[in-house]
Motif scaffolding. Structure first.
Motif, PDB file in Angstrom:
ATOM      1  N   ARG A 170      -9.377  23.113  -5.342  1.00  0.00           N
ATOM      2  CA  ARG A 170     -10.410  22.815  -4.355  1.00  0.00           C
ATOM      3  C   ARG A 170     -10.677  23.998  -3.440  1.00  0.00           C
ATOM      4  NH1 ARG A 170      -9.674  16.823  -4.277  1.00  0.00           N
ATOM      5  NH2 ARG A 170     -11.200  15.963  -2.871  1.00  0.00           N
ATOM      6  N   ARG A 210     -15.725  14.876   4.261  1.00  0.00           N
ATOM      7  CA  ARG A 210     -15.224  15.288   2.939  1.00  0.00           C
ATOM      8  C   ARG A 210     -16.296  16.068   2.186  1.00  0.00           C
ATOM      9  NH1 ARG A 210     -13.686   9.509   1.132  1.00  0.00           N
ATOM     10  NH2 ARG A 210     -13.584  10.389  -0.958  1.00  0.00           N
ATOM     11  N   ARG A 218     -16.639   1.622  -3.140  1.00  0.00           N
ATOM     12  CA  ARG A 218     -15.512   1.712  -4.086  1.00  0.00           C
ATOM     13  C   ARG A 218     -14.331   0.822  -3.685  1.00  0.00           C
ATOM     14  NH1 ARG A 218     -13.185   7.461  -5.071  1.00  0.00           N
ATOM     15  NH2 ARG A 218     -13.467   7.548  -2.831  1.00  0.00           N
ATOM     16  N   THR A 266      -4.823  15.179  -7.635  1.00  0.00           N
ATOM     17  CA  THR A 266      -4.059  15.576  -6.440  1.00  0.00           C
ATOM     18  C   THR A 266      -4.276  14.564  -5.315  1.00  0.00           C
ATOM     19  OG1 THR A 266      -5.846  17.179  -6.027  1.00  0.00           O
ATOM     20  CG2 THR A 266      -3.748  18.048  -6.831  1.00  0.00           C
ATOM     21  N   GLY A 321      -9.796  16.837  -9.041  1.00  0.00           N
ATOM     22  CA  GLY A 321      -9.720  17.147  -7.603  1.00  0.00           C
ATOM     23  C   GLY A 321      -8.888  18.379  -7.297  1.00  0.00           C
ATOM     24  N   GLY A 360     -16.866  11.050  -4.839  1.00  0.00           N
ATOM     25  CA  GLY A 360     -17.768  10.044  -5.408  1.00  0.00           C
ATOM     26  C   GLY A 360     -18.521  10.509  -6.636  1.00  0.00           C
ATOM     27  N   TYR A 373     -13.293   0.146  -9.242  1.00  0.00           N
ATOM     28  CA  TYR A 373     -14.496  -0.715  -9.281  1.00  0.00           C
ATOM     29  C   TYR A 373     -15.462  -0.293  -8.193  1.00  0.00           C
ATOM     30  CZ  TYR A 373     -11.685  -3.615 -12.344  1.00  0.00           C
ATOM     31  OH  TYR A 373     -10.928  -4.058 -13.400  1.00  0.00           O
ATOM     32  N   GLN A 433      -6.269  27.938  -4.330  1.00  0.00           N
ATOM     33  CA  GLN A 433      -5.701  27.041  -5.354  1.00  0.00           C
ATOM     34  C   GLN A 433      -6.094  27.510  -6.757  1.00  0.00           C
ATOM     35  OE1 GLN A 433      -6.649  22.904  -4.527  1.00  0.00           O
ATOM     36  NE2 GLN A 433      -5.918  23.056  -2.412  1.00  0.00           N
ATOM     37  N   GLY A 482     -10.496  16.253   5.889  1.00  0.00           N
ATOM     38  CA  GLY A 482     -10.304  17.690   5.648  1.00  0.00           C
ATOM     39  C   GLY A 482      -9.499  17.938   4.383  1.00  0.00           C
ATOM     40  N   GLY A 523     -26.305   9.683 -13.912  1.00  0.00           N
ATOM     41  CA  GLY A 523     -26.554   8.564 -14.825  1.00  0.00           C
ATOM     42  C   GLY A 523     -25.496   7.478 -14.673  1.00  0.00           C
ATOM     43  N   ARG A 579      -1.830  10.539  -1.908  1.00  0.00           N
ATOM     44  CA  ARG A 579      -1.763   9.161  -1.389  1.00  0.00           C
ATOM     45  C   ARG A 579      -0.383   8.553  -1.661  1.00  0.00           C
ATOM     46  NH1 ARG A 579      -7.167   9.639  -2.376  1.00  0.00           N
ATOM     47  NH2 ARG A 579      -7.036   9.300  -4.607  1.00  0.00           N
ATOM     48  N   LYS A 636     -15.112  11.771 -10.650  1.00  0.00           N
ATOM     49  CA  LYS A 636     -14.011  12.530 -11.267  1.00  0.00           C
ATOM     50  C   LYS A 636     -12.902  11.590 -11.749  1.00  0.00           C
ATOM     51  CE  LYS A 636     -13.264  14.931  -7.496  1.00  0.00           C
ATOM     52  NZ  LYS A 636     -14.276  14.327  -6.597  1.00  0.00           N
ATOM     53  N   GLY A 637     -12.479  10.699 -10.849  1.00  0.00           N
ATOM     54  CA  GLY A 637     -11.391   9.785 -11.207  1.00  0.00           C
ATOM     55  C   GLY A 637     -11.798   8.825 -12.319  1.00  0.00           C
ATOM     56  N   THR A 638     -12.991   8.269 -12.196  1.00  0.00           N
ATOM     57  CA  THR A 638     -13.490   7.327 -13.207  1.00  0.00           C
ATOM     58  C   THR A 638     -13.520   7.997 -14.572  1.00  0.00           C
ATOM     59  OG1 THR A 638     -14.903   6.307 -11.521  1.00  0.00           O
ATOM     60  CG2 THR A 638     -15.490   5.897 -13.832  1.00  0.00           C
ATOM     61  N   ARG A 654      -9.850   2.504   0.122  1.00  0.00           N
ATOM     62  CA  ARG A 654      -9.206   3.669   0.730  1.00  0.00           C
ATOM     63  C   ARG A 654      -9.614   3.808   2.193  1.00  0.00           C
ATOM     64  NH1 ARG A 654     -10.109   8.460  -3.567  1.00  0.00           N
ATOM     65  NH2 ARG A 654     -10.567   9.552  -1.642  1.00  0.00           N
TER      66      ARG A 654
HETATM   67  P1  AP5 Z   1     -14.729   7.955  -8.397  1.00  0.00           P
HETATM   68  O1  AP5 Z   1     -14.537   8.155  -9.843  1.00  0.00           O
HETATM   69  O2  AP5 Z   1     -13.645   7.274  -7.624  1.00  0.00           O
HETATM   70  O3  AP5 Z   1     -15.164   9.334  -7.723  1.00  0.00           O
HETATM   71  P2  AP5 Z   1     -14.305  10.642  -7.423  1.00  0.00           P
HETATM   72  O4  AP5 Z   1     -15.145  11.799  -7.775  1.00  0.00           O
HETATM   73  O5  AP5 Z   1     -12.947  10.541  -8.055  1.00  0.00           O
HETATM   74  O6  AP5 Z   1     -14.276  10.499  -5.866  1.00  0.00           O
HETATM   75  P3  AP5 Z   1     -13.099  10.645  -4.812  1.00  0.00           P
HETATM   76  O7  AP5 Z   1     -13.646  10.080  -3.543  1.00  0.00           O
HETATM   77  O8  AP5 Z   1     -11.816  10.057  -5.303  1.00  0.00           O
HETATM   78  O9  AP5 Z   1     -12.995  12.174  -4.722  1.00  0.00           O
HETATM   79  P4  AP5 Z   1     -12.412  12.956  -3.581  1.00  0.00           P
HETATM   80  O10 AP5 Z   1     -12.470  14.291  -4.175  1.00  0.00           O
HETATM   81  O11 AP5 Z   1     -13.047  12.792  -2.254  1.00  0.00           O
HETATM   82  O12 AP5 Z   1     -11.006  12.250  -3.363  1.00  0.00           O
HETATM   83  P5  AP5 Z   1      -9.526  12.667  -3.754  1.00  0.00           P
HETATM   84  O13 AP5 Z   1      -8.768  11.435  -3.984  1.00  0.00           O
HETATM   85  O14 AP5 Z   1      -9.516  13.728  -4.789  1.00  0.00           O
HETATM   86  O15 AP5 Z   1     -16.103   7.151  -8.196  1.00  0.00           O
HETATM   87  C1  AP5 Z   1     -16.477   6.700  -6.891  1.00  0.00           C
HETATM   88  C2  AP5 Z   1     -17.100   5.297  -7.016  1.00  0.00           C
HETATM   89  O16 AP5 Z   1     -18.349   5.406  -7.700  1.00  0.00           O
HETATM   90  C3  AP5 Z   1     -16.254   4.298  -7.814  1.00  0.00           C
HETATM   91  O17 AP5 Z   1     -16.366   3.037  -7.212  1.00  0.00           O
HETATM   92  C4  AP5 Z   1     -16.884   4.299  -9.218  1.00  0.00           C
HETATM   93  O18 AP5 Z   1     -16.764   3.021  -9.836  1.00  0.00           O
HETATM   94  C5  AP5 Z   1     -18.327   4.633  -8.902  1.00  0.00           C
HETATM   95  N1  AP5 Z   1     -18.936   5.490  -9.938  1.00  0.00           N
HETATM   96  C6  AP5 Z   1     -18.367   6.532 -10.581  1.00  0.00           C
HETATM   97  N2  AP5 Z   1     -19.238   7.093 -11.444  1.00  0.00           N
HETATM   98  C7  AP5 Z   1     -20.404   6.396 -11.313  1.00  0.00           C
HETATM   99  C8  AP5 Z   1     -21.685   6.490 -11.935  1.00  0.00           C
HETATM  100  N3  AP5 Z   1     -21.967   7.431 -12.874  1.00  0.00           N
HETATM  101  N4  AP5 Z   1     -22.646   5.611 -11.550  1.00  0.00           N
HETATM  102  C9  AP5 Z   1     -22.393   4.665 -10.611  1.00  0.00           C
HETATM  103  N5  AP5 Z   1     -21.194   4.515 -10.002  1.00  0.00           N
HETATM  104  C10 AP5 Z   1     -20.210   5.377 -10.345  1.00  0.00           C
HETATM  105  O19 AP5 Z   1      -9.037  13.366  -2.400  1.00  0.00           O
HETATM  106  C11 AP5 Z   1      -8.850  12.614  -1.223  1.00  0.00           C
HETATM  107  C12 AP5 Z   1      -8.349  13.531  -0.119  1.00  0.00           C
HETATM  108  O20 AP5 Z   1      -7.066  14.111  -0.510  1.00  0.00           O
HETATM  109  C13 AP5 Z   1      -9.232  14.742   0.179  1.00  0.00           C
HETATM  110  O21 AP5 Z   1     -10.264  14.414   1.103  1.00  0.00           O
HETATM  111  C14 AP5 Z   1      -8.215  15.733   0.737  1.00  0.00           C
HETATM  112  O22 AP5 Z   1      -7.905  15.440   2.076  1.00  0.00           O
HETATM  113  C15 AP5 Z   1      -6.988  15.472  -0.109  1.00  0.00           C
HETATM  114  N6  AP5 Z   1      -6.921  16.326  -1.320  1.00  0.00           N
HETATM  115  C16 AP5 Z   1      -6.954  15.904  -2.616  1.00  0.00           C
HETATM  116  N7  AP5 Z   1      -6.858  16.951  -3.463  1.00  0.00           N
HETATM  117  C17 AP5 Z   1      -6.768  18.057  -2.677  1.00  0.00           C
HETATM  118  C18 AP5 Z   1      -6.661  19.450  -2.968  1.00  0.00           C
HETATM  119  N8  AP5 Z   1      -6.632  19.904  -4.246  1.00  0.00           N
HETATM  120  N9  AP5 Z   1      -6.590  20.313  -1.925  1.00  0.00           N
HETATM  121  C19 AP5 Z   1      -6.619  19.875  -0.642  1.00  0.00           C
HETATM  122  N10 AP5 Z   1      -6.724  18.565  -0.296  1.00  0.00           N
HETATM  123  C20 AP5 Z   1      -6.789  17.669  -1.304  1.00  0.00           C
END
Ligand code: AP5
Length: 231
Positions: free
Chosen positions: A97, A181, A136, A40, A94, A19, A146, A101, A66, A209, A45, A22-24, A170
């Motif tokens: 981690r 997480r 999200r 990643t 991401g 959250g 969004y 890695q 996890g 911000g 996914r 990062k993705g945004t 998700r």
């Molecule tokens: P968003 O940009 O989606 O946030 P994010 O940091 O990308 O959050 P994620 O939940 O995707 O990160 P994650 O690390 O848990 O998930 P990942 O997919 O990598 O923003 C979130 C929301 O807030 C959106 O709605 C956005 O609009 C809003 N927003 C953004 N910025 C804002 C702002 N400034 N103000 C207000 N609102 C804002 O990983 C998922 C799973 O995959 C992990 O749990 C794990 O099981 C696995 N995985 C992935 N990568 C690895 C790895 N390298 N090693 C091991 N397991 C892994």
């Protein structure tokens, strides 16, 4: 793979809890600078949806909040990095981690004659992260992100980017899984901040911000560090 790699291609890392944005931000940097976002989470996914062996092994771990094993993550990332479109430079979203890695990434980049350019740690409060994750959703057609409160489409129910009318959430964006997480982040990923700081690669950006304010902070970092996409 070494023949396909452009040694001058920058490698940016976005670190931060779930959250943090990062993705945004990675998608915005991709559009502004021409780097390629490599998430990643998105790759895993996709593997889950395609029911590949890696996806089948990762599914339950992801649902529980996890971390998927280094072995699985590294194998999908290596394959992705070998594709031609990464030659201009990549934003790792991401990844890494874990310490394992990070070490494997260094080894791979060294082999390719590359190195990590800049590592941006997006700093966000834990309680804000839960609110961001819980609200999200993404466009089912193009993946544009969004938020119920912070980023709504201009026209309700219609994606700004592609006009799609279907959206999805998700399965790991529940409050319970988000807590797991976050724990995994603090235990295994946050220590990488000190690691990259010691290497002189780390820049912290306040991610509390607005989305545009954070994007502007990131652009400033990229300009200051002289990082640019390669032709
Ligand atoms: P968003 O940009 O989606 O946030 P994010 O940091 O990308 O959050 P994620 O939940 O995707 O990160 P994650 O690390 O848990 O998930 P990942 O997919 O990598 O923003 C979130 C929301 O807030 C959106 O709605 C956005 O609009 C809003 N927003 C953004 N910025 C804002 C702002 N400034 N103000 C207000 N609102 C804002 O990983 C998922 C799973 O995959 C992990 O749990 C794990 O099981 C696995 N995985 C992935 N990568 C690895 C790895 N390298 N090693 C091991 N397991 C892994």
């Amino acid at each position: 793979m070494s023949q396909q790699v452009n040694p001058a291609a920058p490698v940016l890392i976005l670190l931060g809890p779930p959250g943090a944005g990062k993705g945004t931000q990675a998608r915005m940097l991709e559009e502004t600078f021409g780097f390629v976002q490599l998430s990643t989470g998105d790759m895993l996914r996709a593997a889950v949806a395609a029911q590949t062996p890696a996806g089948l092994a990762a599914r339950s771990v992801m649902q529980a909040g996890g971390l998927v094993s280094d072995e699985i993550v590294l194998s999908i990332l290596r394959d992705r990095l070998a594709q031609d479109d990464t030659r201009a430079g990549v934003i790792l979203d991401g990844f890494p981690r874990t310490a394992g890695q990070a070490a494997a990434l260094d080894e791979l980049l060294t082999y390719n004659g590359q190195e990590v350019g800049v590592v941006v740690a997006l700093a966000v409060d834990d309680h804000e992260m839960i609110a961001r994750v819980a609200g999200r959703y993404t466009c089912a057609s193009c993946g544009e992100g969004y938020h119920d409160q912070f980023k709504r489409p201009d026209v309700a129910g219609v994606c700004d980017k592609c006009g799609g009318a279907e959206f999805k959430r998700r399965p790991d964006d529940t409050a319970e899984t988000a807590g797991a997480r976050l724990e995994a982040y603090h235990a295994q990923t946050a220590p990488l901040i000190a690691h990259y700081h010691a290497l002189g690669k780390l820049v912290e950006v306040d991610a509390m911000g607005t989305i545009d304010a954070v994007a502007s902070g990131l652009r400033a970092v990229i300009h200051e560090r002289g990082v640019s996409a390669q032709a």
